[in-house]
Design an enzyme around this catalytic site. Structure first.
Site, short mmCIF file in Angstrom:
data_model
loop_
_atom_site.label_atom_id
_atom_site.label_comp_id
_atom_site.label_asym_id
_atom_site.label_seq_id
_atom_site.Cartn_x
_atom_site.Cartn_y
_atom_site.Cartn_z
N ASP A 72 0.84 -1.21 0.00
CA ASP A 72 0.00 0.00 0.00
C ASP A 72 0.87 1.25 0.00
O ASP A 72 2.07 1.21 0.30
CB ASP A 72 -0.97 0.02 1.19
CG ASP A 72 -0.27 0.00 2.54
OD1 ASP A 72 0.76 -0.71 2.68
OD2 ASP A 72 -0.75 0.70 3.46
N GLU A 130 -0.04 -1.00 5.59
CA GLU A 130 1.09 -0.61 6.45
C GLU A 130 1.03 0.87 6.80
O GLU A 130 1.51 1.28 7.84
CB GLU A 130 2.42 -0.93 5.75
CG GLU A 130 3.65 -0.81 6.66
CD GLU A 130 4.29 0.59 6.67
OE1 GLU A 130 5.13 0.83 7.56
OE2 GLU A 130 3.95 1.44 5.81
#
Lengths: 358, 358
Positions: A72, A130
């Site tokens: 991400d 994350e």
């Protein structure tokens, strides 16, 4: 569904991975593409948990290394699709995710496909969420669902480290330091008690503070204690009864989280302190034999990692872990995020040099 | 449409006026009711401009007094309809608008109907949008459309003053005091420059400051210089590059607005200061012969008005003006807003004593 060709160069693969936007909470398209690409590789056993993909060799090697990267990014800000830029003769890939950390993921994907016979067993992990709250992190979920997948003798996280090995990481604490007062109309301020004025010594202590440098197992971790947000007041004609200073303490991995809390409470003695986020650091992890071989193979001088990264999760599970990835971490989340192509190539060579040669 | 009976007691009329909610921007129902009630009075010439109603006698008296009140309130917060409460043996009307300033408006409406033969000509003004930005204020609009209606020798504003005569008002300045820095990731704070830390001396100067008491024409105006809002920072892991402190300076009417700006700029020397709001005060207005007769008639010892009010508009137009109304101004905008019935009656008696006797 976009397809990922894992046989192209790491730079081209970086571009392809970046051009599939995957802002936190919207990683499924990229996770699908990664799952499809690695599922066709017969030397890997593939597990999917939500948008986290785990692919591992089962070669019966004496040791196992976990190599992980998050898929991400923070929100795109008109910095996609990726484009190539040249600055001072150096070629960069420019755009969201190039640094944090899709170049690292691309190198990992390429090597996962290529290294069918590595010197150690490898568990590759590409995970979601994350960049947001820890409880949403794909590794949090995976550790609950499949703790067995974290087994390993050493771990490498592909967080940007300028192609250097960065050991461990500082711990991270956030706290709200509050002052209270009494609200009143500002035309009759003497009836009230101004909470914002009471915050003066909080800011003065921070301004006067010199952060410590702390040596841990040969690496020097720079600490930091900073106000990151301040807020107070509700209207232009009201004496405020509350002021909140959010502070962020980055503490050396030699301190426990409890010690860090004590330091912050002492520092702001006399004020209300509420700890709102606390994550211990990770020791450098460089004393592991595999770590020493890795450092020797990539030919880099290890440095400390200042920012908290998921290496701390591995460290907490007893797996020594380091950061190793292309890109300048100070450009992570930056609108001018860009990675030198030469660093992508160097990290690919570094990992291959260590993993391929038996 | 609700009807207003101007022959009931001022307290009952207060209740009726409050029970027609008229939060700023929603005054039309109440304005309609006032317009209907005063239009039936043959001794008054009535002009309507938006939701502002002006009603005036044209008796050819030597002098004219303007008596004004705003009909809007701040938002209701579960404090309507009005109810009667008794505290320590004193009877109050409790609810939004009772203090600020519908009790004052009710007294004015009752006297407008009753005083068919006053000692001076009277211009009554009930206006909209006082509780919001100055450019929306009904008096701003009326002064542009019908400046002739403001002609007068003396003005009385029904703002709550605990039934005392409060002369003039302090001036009001708001400014943003800014610090700048350099944004960086909080894990590498030394790359950045913390704008919030730079705000320490701003808050310290405010905390150390003792506001002045300034005597103007026999009244002592208390000044005030306060932070009313502070903000800085964008995320828990970013060193902030901007901190903004909004300050509010209430300055004595003997200072010009330009002098007030100079004082604030000097006070925050070394920092960026942007003045965002500036309204001059109003001198006490008590030297006007009509003012002295008024004060003598109501038998009150004049006090200074600390909060800025629309008396400053009249003062700027050359019409000396004072505040005189029922209610404790510190309860204005309060969820426990309430006015003693005895004060409503006292203000009615005070105004009548002066206006009725030729």
């Amino acid at each position: 569904m976009p397809e990922l060709d894992l046989t192209v160069s790491s730079a081209d693969l970086t571009r392809a991975v970046c051009d599939i936007p995957s802002v936190s909470d919207d990683e499924t398209t990229l996770a699908d593409a990664i799952f499809a690409a690695v599922s066709s590789l017969t030397h890997l056993e593939v597990v999917r948990d939500g948008d986290t993909i785990v692919a591992r060799t089962q070669l019966g090697r004496a040791q196992r290394v976990v190599i992980a990267g998050h898929i991400d990014t923070v929100p795109v800000n008109a910095n996609l699709p990726v484009r190539e830029v040249v600055e001072d003769g150096e070629t960069f890939l420019w755009g969201r995710g190039t640094v944090d950390m899709k170049a690292g993921v691309a190198v990992q994907l390429k090597l996962a496909a290529e290294l069918t016979d590595p010197r150690v067993d490898i568990t590759w992990m590409w995970y979601d969420h994350e960049e947001v709250a820890a409880e949403l992190n794909g590794l949090t979920r995976l550790a609950a669902n499949r703790p067995d997948l974290f087994a390993g003798d050493f771990a490498i996280l592909g967080e940007p480290s300028n192609g250097q090995v960065e050991g461990g990481c500082n711990g991270n604490l956030r706290a709200i330091v509050r002052t209270h007062g009494v609200r009143s109309h500002s035309a009759r301020a003497w009836i009230g008690d101004n909470a914002i004025h009471h915050a003066a010594p909080i800011l003065q202590r921070l301004a006067d503070h010199t952060p410590a440098d702390v040596e841990v197992e040969g690496l020097v971790y720079r600490e930091g204690l900073n106000a990151v947000r301040i807020s107070g007041g509700i209207a232009g004609n009201v004496i405020p009864d509350l002021c909140e200073v959010e502070v962020n303490y980055r503490f050396a991995p030699s301190r426990t989280p409890d010690e860090a809390v004590g330091i912050v409470r002492d520092f702001f003695a006399g004020f209300e302190v509420e700890v709102v986020d606390l994550a211990g650091g990770a020791r450098p992890g460089l004393d592991a034999p595999l770590a020493q071989e890795f450092v020797a193979a990539v030919g880099a001088e290890p440095r400390p990692k200042y920012g908290w990264t998921d290496v701390a999760r591995f460290s907490a599970l007893g797996v020594p872990a380091v950061n190793y990835g292309p890109g300048d971490p100070s450009l992570a989340h930056h609108d001018q995020e860009r990675v030198p192509v030469a660093q992508i190539d160097a990290v690919e060579r570094g990992l291959r040099a260590w993993l391929a040669v038996r």
